[in-house]
Design a protein around this motif. Structure first.
Motif, PDB file in Angstrom:
ATOM      1  N   VAL A  23       0.851  -1.193   0.000  1.00 30.36           N
ATOM      2  CA  VAL A  23       0.000   0.000   0.000  1.00 30.36           C
ATOM      3  C   VAL A  23       0.892   1.250   0.000  1.00 30.36           C
ATOM      4  CG1 VAL A  23      -1.743   1.268   1.316  1.00 30.36           C
ATOM      5  CG2 VAL A  23      -1.855  -1.220   1.196  1.00 30.36           C
ATOM      6  N   CYS A  24       0.539   2.243  -0.831  1.00 27.21           N
ATOM      7  CA  CYS A  24       1.367   3.451  -0.981  1.00 27.21           C
ATOM      8  C   CYS A  24       1.258   4.361   0.249  1.00 27.21           C
ATOM      9  CB  CYS A  24       0.968   4.223  -2.246  1.00 27.21           C
ATOM     10  SG  CYS A  24      -0.583   5.127  -2.130  1.00 27.21           S
ATOM     11  N   ILE A  25       2.222   5.311   0.420  1.00 27.71           N
ATOM     12  CA  ILE A  25       2.182   6.130   1.640  1.00 27.71           C
ATOM     13  C   ILE A  25       0.960   7.044   1.691  1.00 27.71           C
ATOM     14  CG2 ILE A  25       4.600   6.130   2.418  1.00 27.71           C
ATOM     15  CD1 ILE A  25       4.969   8.827   1.097  1.00 27.71           C
ATOM     16  N   ALA A  26       0.475   7.490   0.528  1.00 30.86           N
ATOM     17  CA  ALA A  26      -0.702   8.370   0.547  1.00 30.86           C
ATOM     18  C   ALA A  26      -1.915   7.612   1.091  1.00 30.86           C
ATOM     19  CB  ALA A  26      -0.979   8.921  -0.836  1.00 30.86           C
ATOM     20  N   CYS A  27      -2.106   6.358   0.660  1.00 31.12           N
ATOM     21  CA  CYS A  27      -3.232   5.558   1.164  1.00 31.12           C
ATOM     22  C   CYS A  27      -3.048   5.231   2.651  1.00 31.12           C
ATOM     23  CB  CYS A  27      -3.393   4.257   0.379  1.00 31.12           C
ATOM     24  SG  CYS A  27      -4.107   4.513  -1.248  1.00 31.12           S
ATOM     25  N   GLN A  28      -1.809   4.928   3.050  1.00 34.46           N
ATOM     26  CA  GLN A  28      -1.559   4.648   4.476  1.00 34.46           C
ATOM     27  C   GLN A  28      -1.939   5.859   5.309  1.00 34.46           C
ATOM     28  OE1 GLN A  28       2.578   3.289   5.179  1.00 34.46           O
ATOM     29  NE2 GLN A  28       2.561   2.661   3.052  1.00 34.46           N
ATOM     30  N   TYR A  29      -1.514   7.021   4.841  1.00 34.80           N
ATOM     31  CA  TYR A  29      -1.800   8.245   5.586  1.00 34.80           C
ATOM     32  C   TYR A  29      -3.308   8.447   5.737  1.00 34.80           C
ATOM     33  CZ  TYR A  29      -2.336  13.200   6.606  1.00 34.80           C
ATOM     34  OH  TYR A  29      -2.713  14.392   7.163  1.00 34.80           O
ATOM     35  N   HIS A  30      -4.041   8.257   4.637  1.00 31.40           N
ATOM     36  CA  HIS A  30      -5.486   8.482   4.694  1.00 31.40           C
ATOM     37  C   HIS A  30      -6.195   7.496   5.609  1.00 31.40           C
ATOM     38  CE1 HIS A  30      -6.446  11.800   1.939  1.00 31.40           C
ATOM     39  NE2 HIS A  30      -5.185  11.575   1.608  1.00 31.40           N
ATOM     40  N   SER A  31      -5.711   6.237   5.640  1.00 35.27           N
ATOM     41  CA  SER A  31      -6.408   5.279   6.501  1.00 35.27           C
ATOM     42  C   SER A  31      -6.025   5.479   7.972  1.00 35.27           C
ATOM     43  CB  SER A  31      -6.133   3.835   6.060  1.00 35.27           C
ATOM     44  OG  SER A  31      -4.770   3.559   6.217  1.00 35.27           O
ATOM     45  N   ASP A  32      -4.909   6.187   8.233  1.00 37.80           N
ATOM     46  CA  ASP A  32      -4.512   6.469   9.628  1.00 37.80           C
ATOM     47  C   ASP A  32      -5.184   7.708  10.202  1.00 37.80           C
ATOM     48  OD1 ASP A  32      -2.867   4.370   9.499  1.00 37.80           O
ATOM     49  OD2 ASP A  32      -0.994   5.499   9.279  1.00 37.80           O
ATOM     50  N   GLU A  33      -5.831   8.479   9.352  1.00 31.42           N
ATOM     51  CA  GLU A  33      -6.394   9.750   9.823  1.00 31.42           C
ATOM     52  C   GLU A  33      -7.475   9.539  10.881  1.00 31.42           C
ATOM     53  OE1 GLU A  33      -6.541  13.441   6.806  1.00 31.42           O
ATOM     54  OE2 GLU A  33      -7.422  11.594   6.097  1.00 31.42           O
ATOM     55  N   VAL A  34      -7.505  10.459  11.845  1.00 32.68           N
ATOM     56  CA  VAL A  34      -8.529  10.370  12.886  1.00 32.68           C
ATOM     57  C   VAL A  34      -9.872  10.777  12.284  1.00 32.68           C
ATOM     58  CG1 VAL A  34      -9.108  11.122  15.222  1.00 32.68           C
ATOM     59  CG2 VAL A  34      -6.736  11.226  14.423  1.00 32.68           C
ATOM     60  N   PRO A  35     -10.877   9.894  12.277  1.00 35.70           N
ATOM     61  CA  PRO A  35     -12.101  10.227  11.581  1.00 35.70           C
ATOM     62  C   PRO A  35     -12.999  11.249  12.293  1.00 35.70           C
ATOM     63  CG  PRO A  35     -12.231   7.993  12.487  1.00 35.70           C
ATOM     64  CD  PRO A  35     -10.890   8.543  12.854  1.00 35.70           C
ATOM     65  N   ASN A  36     -13.127  11.137  13.642  1.00 34.40           N
ATOM     66  CA  ASN A  36     -14.097  11.978  14.319  1.00 34.40           C
ATOM     67  C   ASN A  36     -13.596  13.376  14.598  1.00 34.40           C
ATOM     68  OD1 ASN A  36     -16.083  10.053  14.366  1.00 34.40           O
ATOM     69  ND2 ASN A  36     -15.253   9.119  16.223  1.00 34.40           N
ATOM     70  N   ASN A  37     -14.377  14.336  14.173  1.00 31.30           N
ATOM     71  CA  ASN A  37     -14.049  15.708  14.487  1.00 31.30           C
ATOM     72  C   ASN A  37     -12.612  16.046  14.089  1.00 31.30           C
ATOM     73  OD1 ASN A  37     -14.780  18.156  15.390  1.00 31.30           O
ATOM     74  ND2 ASN A  37     -14.466  17.735  17.572  1.00 31.30           N
ATOM     75  N   SER A  38     -12.124  15.371  13.058  1.00 29.60           N
ATOM     76  CA  SER A  38     -10.712  15.507  12.736  1.00 29.60           C
ATOM     77  C   SER A  38     -10.363  16.931  12.320  1.00 29.60           C
ATOM     78  CB  SER A  38     -10.332  14.532  11.635  1.00 29.60           C
ATOM     79  OG  SER A  38     -11.109  14.777  10.503  1.00 29.60           O
ATOM     80  N   SER A  39     -11.336  17.622  11.707  1.00 29.89           N
ATOM     81  CA  SER A  39     -11.041  18.945  11.194  1.00 29.89           C
ATOM     82  C   SER A  39     -10.631  19.911  12.304  1.00 29.89           C
ATOM     83  CB  SER A  39     -12.242  19.476  10.435  1.00 29.89           C
ATOM     84  OG  SER A  39     -12.015  20.796  10.066  1.00 29.89           O
ATOM     85  N   ASN A  40     -11.471  19.987  13.367  1.00 26.53           N
ATOM     86  CA  ASN A  40     -11.146  20.907  14.459  1.00 26.53           C
ATOM     87  C   ASN A  40      -9.844  20.541  15.136  1.00 26.53           C
ATOM     88  OD1 ASN A  40     -13.321  22.523  14.100  1.00 26.53           O
ATOM     89  ND2 ASN A  40     -14.637  21.358  15.504  1.00 26.53           N
ATOM     90  N   GLU A  41      -9.663  19.251  15.308  1.00 26.10           N
ATOM     91  CA  GLU A  41      -8.447  18.770  15.955  1.00 26.10           C
ATOM     92  C   GLU A  41      -7.215  19.135  15.104  1.00 26.10           C
ATOM     93  OE1 GLU A  41      -7.552  17.908  18.658  1.00 26.10           O
ATOM     94  OE2 GLU A  41      -5.714  16.733  18.467  1.00 26.10           O
ATOM     95  N   LYS A  42      -7.345  18.943  13.804  1.00 21.51           N
ATOM     96  CA  LYS A  42      -6.217  19.236  12.932  1.00 21.51           C
ATOM     97  C   LYS A  42      -5.915  20.735  12.890  1.00 21.51           C
ATOM     98  CE  LYS A  42      -4.867  15.223  11.337  1.00 21.51           C
ATOM     99  NZ  LYS A  42      -4.844  14.598  10.039  1.00 21.51           N
ATOM    100  N   ILE A  43      -6.959  21.550  12.906  1.00 18.56           N
ATOM    101  CA  ILE A  43      -6.721  22.995  12.909  1.00 18.56           C
ATOM    102  C   ILE A  43      -5.999  23.401  14.197  1.00 18.56           C
ATOM    103  CG2 ILE A  43      -7.825  25.279  12.959  1.00 18.56           C
ATOM    104  CD1 ILE A  43      -9.931  24.121  11.055  1.00 18.56           C
ATOM    105  N   ARG A  44      -6.409  22.747  15.310  1.00 17.30           N
ATOM    106  CA  ARG A  44      -5.729  23.022  16.575  1.00 17.30           C
ATOM    107  C   ARG A  44      -4.240  22.644  16.466  1.00 17.30           C
ATOM    108  NH1 ARG A  44      -4.040  20.897  21.094  1.00 17.30           N
ATOM    109  NH2 ARG A  44      -4.461  18.749  20.457  1.00 17.30           N
ATOM    110  N   LEU A  45      -3.976  21.482  15.877  1.00 13.53           N
ATOM    111  CA  LEU A  45      -2.589  21.040  15.721  1.00 13.53           C
ATOM    112  C   LEU A  45      -1.795  21.980  14.807  1.00 13.53           C
ATOM    113  CD1 LEU A  45      -3.083  17.180  15.373  1.00 13.53           C
ATOM    114  CD2 LEU A  45      -2.062  18.399  17.315  1.00 13.53           C
TER     115      LEU A  45
END
Ligand SMILES: [Zn+2]
Length: 382
Positions: A23-45
Motif C-alpha cells: 500500500v502506498c504512503i498516501a493511502c496509508q496516511y489516509h487510513s490512519d487519519e482520525v475520523p471523528n471531528n478531525s477537522s477541528n483537531e487538525k486545525i488546533r494542531l
C-alpha cells in the motif's frame, strides 16, 4: 510496474514508497487519519505548530504588516487557500504569484488572476523574462523530457525569495506532496512541515547547471530556490494547509473556487484528459507534461485524480480503472502545436524528443504515431 493494492499509484513514481502490504504512503496516511471531528483537531494542531515555529524563530525582526505569504496561481486551490488563511487562521497574507509569460498564460488564467485581485487581497505578481523562459522550457524538454521543469522551479522559488526580501515568516502551500501524491523526499517533521519542499523531484532532478547552457545572465536568478541556510537565517517557515482541512481535495476546491468566481474549463476532457475540468487552468503546457509523465512512468493526471477519489471513498478501484484507461496520457494535437510554436520547433522534432523518454518496457514506439501501451491499468506488469 507494481500497483498500490488500494489505489492506482504505481511504484514507478519518483520517490514512491509502499509498505509490506503493498500500500502506498498516501493511502496509508489516509487510513490512519482520525475520523471523528478531525477537522477541528487538525486545525488546533496546525495552530500549535505555527506557535511552535514562532518560538523557534525567536526575536527576528519581521515585516510589520504581513505575517504570511500564500503562493497563488489564480487557480482553484489558491483561491481557497487565500480565504482560509485570512478567515480561518486570522492571518494577514500577502499573495505572491509567479505568473507565466504572456504567450504561455491562458485567457482563463488571466481572468482568474484578476478575480483574485478583485477579492481584496494585496498581491505581488512576478513574471520571468519571456525569451529565457521559452529557451529554458525547450532545454528542460530536451534534457529531462519535461516541458515545465523550469517554470515550476520559478514558481516555487519566487515565493521564498519574496519572503526573505520582505521578511515575512510564514509561507503557506496547499497540498503536502508526500501525503497527497506520495513523494516521500518531501516528508518533514510532521504533516504540516514544508521545510523539505525543496526536495520535490521536479526541483532537484538534474541540478541547476543545465540552465547555464541556455543563459548565464541574471535572468537565471529567478529560478534558484533560496538555500536551506538562508531560509533558516531569516526564519522563513513553509507550512502545508492541506492536512488541516478535512475537505481539501481537487474536487471540493473547484466547487468552492467556482462559487467565488473562478472560471473552469468544463467540456474539454477529450483534449486535455483533465477529468476535474479545473486543474492547470492558467496555462496549457502542463497538459503536455502530464502526457510525457504518462509515457515515462505509466501514469498520468487521471490516475492522480481518481486516487484521491478512491481514498475519500467516492469511487471504487474498478470505476477508476475505466477512467484512467480512457484519459491518462490524453493531450490534443493543438496543445502540442501551440507549444512547438512557443519554443520554435517543428511537431516532428517534438515527437523525436518525446519518444526518447518513453518507457519502452511499458509502451511500444512507432514512427508517425503515438506510443502504444502494453500494460493494463491496475494490473502489475513486468
Ligand atoms: Zn495507494
Amino acid at each position: 510496474m507494481k500497483y498500490c493494492k488500494s489505489c492506482l499509484a504505481t511504484d514507478l513514481r519518483p520517490n514512491a514508497s509502499f509498505n509490506d502490504a503493498g500500500v502506498c504512503i498516501a493511502c496509508q496516511y489516509h487510513s490512519d487519519e482520525v475520523p471523528n471531528n478531525s477537522s477541528n483537531e487538525k486545525i488546533r494542531l496546525l495552530r500549535q505548530w505555527i506557535e511552535e515555529l514562532k518560538k523557534r524563530n525567536g526575536r527576528k525582526s519581521y515585516n510589520k504588516h504581513y505575517d504570511c505569504i500564500v503562493g497563488v496561481s489564480g487557480g482553484k486551490d489558491s483561491t481557497r487557500q487565500a480565504h482560509w488563511v485570512r478567515d480561518r487562521l486570522g492571518m494577514n497574507p500577502l499573495l505572491v504569484c509567479g505568473a507565466y509569460p504572456p504567450k504561455q498564460m491562458t485567457e482563463i488564467g488571466g481572468d482568474n488572476l484578476a478575480n483574485l485581485i478583485d477579492m481584496g487581497f494585496d498581491i505581488e505578481v512576478v513574471c520571468p523574462a519571456p525569451r529565457t523562459a521559452a529557451h529554458l522550457s525547450l532545454e528542460s524538454f530536451r534534457k529531462f523530457g519535461n516541458v515545465c521543469k523550469s517554470t515550476e522551479m520559478a514558481l516555487f522559488a519566487v515565493v521564498p525569495k519574496i519572503a526573505i526580501e520582505k521578511k515575512i515568516p510564514f509561507i503557506f502551500w496547499g497540498e503536502n506532496p508526500a501525503l497527497q501524491v506520495g513523494d516521500s523526499a518531501t516528508l518533514g517533521e510532521n504533516e504540516f512541515d514544508g521545510s523539505n519542499l525543496r526536495n520535490l523531484n521536479t526541483l532537484v532532478e538534474g541540478g541547476k547547471s543545465w540552465m547555464s547552457s541556455v543563459s548565464n545572465s541574471a535572468h537565471l536568478k529567478f529560478y534558484e530556490y533560496p538555500d536551506f541556510y538562508l531560509m533558516k537565517k531569516f526564519g522563513i517557515n513553509i507550512v502545508y494547509l492541506g492536512p488541516a482541512w478535512d475537505d481539501w481535495s481537487n474536487d471540493e476546491n473547484s466547487v468552492y473556487a467556482s462559487l467565488q468566481g473562478l472560471q473552469v474549463r468544463p467540456y474539454d476532457t477529450d483534449s486535455t484528459g483533465d477529468i476535474s475540468g479545473a486543474s492547470m487552468l492558467d496555462e496549457e503546457f502542463t497538459n503536455i507534461n502530464m502526457m510525457l509523465k504518462y509515457y515515462k512512468f505509466g501514469f498520468g493526471r487521471a490516475t492522480d485524480t481518481v486516487n484521491e477519489r478512491i481514498r475519500s471513498g467516492i469511487m471504487n478501484r474498478s470505476e477508476a480503472i475505466e477512467i484512467v484507461e480512457r484519459y491518462d496520457g490524453v493531450c490534443d494535437d493543438y496543445i502540442i502545436k501551440k507549444y512547438c510554436d512557443y519554443v520554435e520547433i517543428s511537431v516532428s522534432t517534438f515527437w523525436e524528443i518525446s519518444n526518447k523518454y518513453v518507457n519502452k518496457d511499458l509502451f511500444s514506439v512507432k514512427r508517425g504515431s503515438r506510443p502504444e501501451k502494453k500494460f493494463k491499468v491496475g494490473e502489475d506488469f513486468d
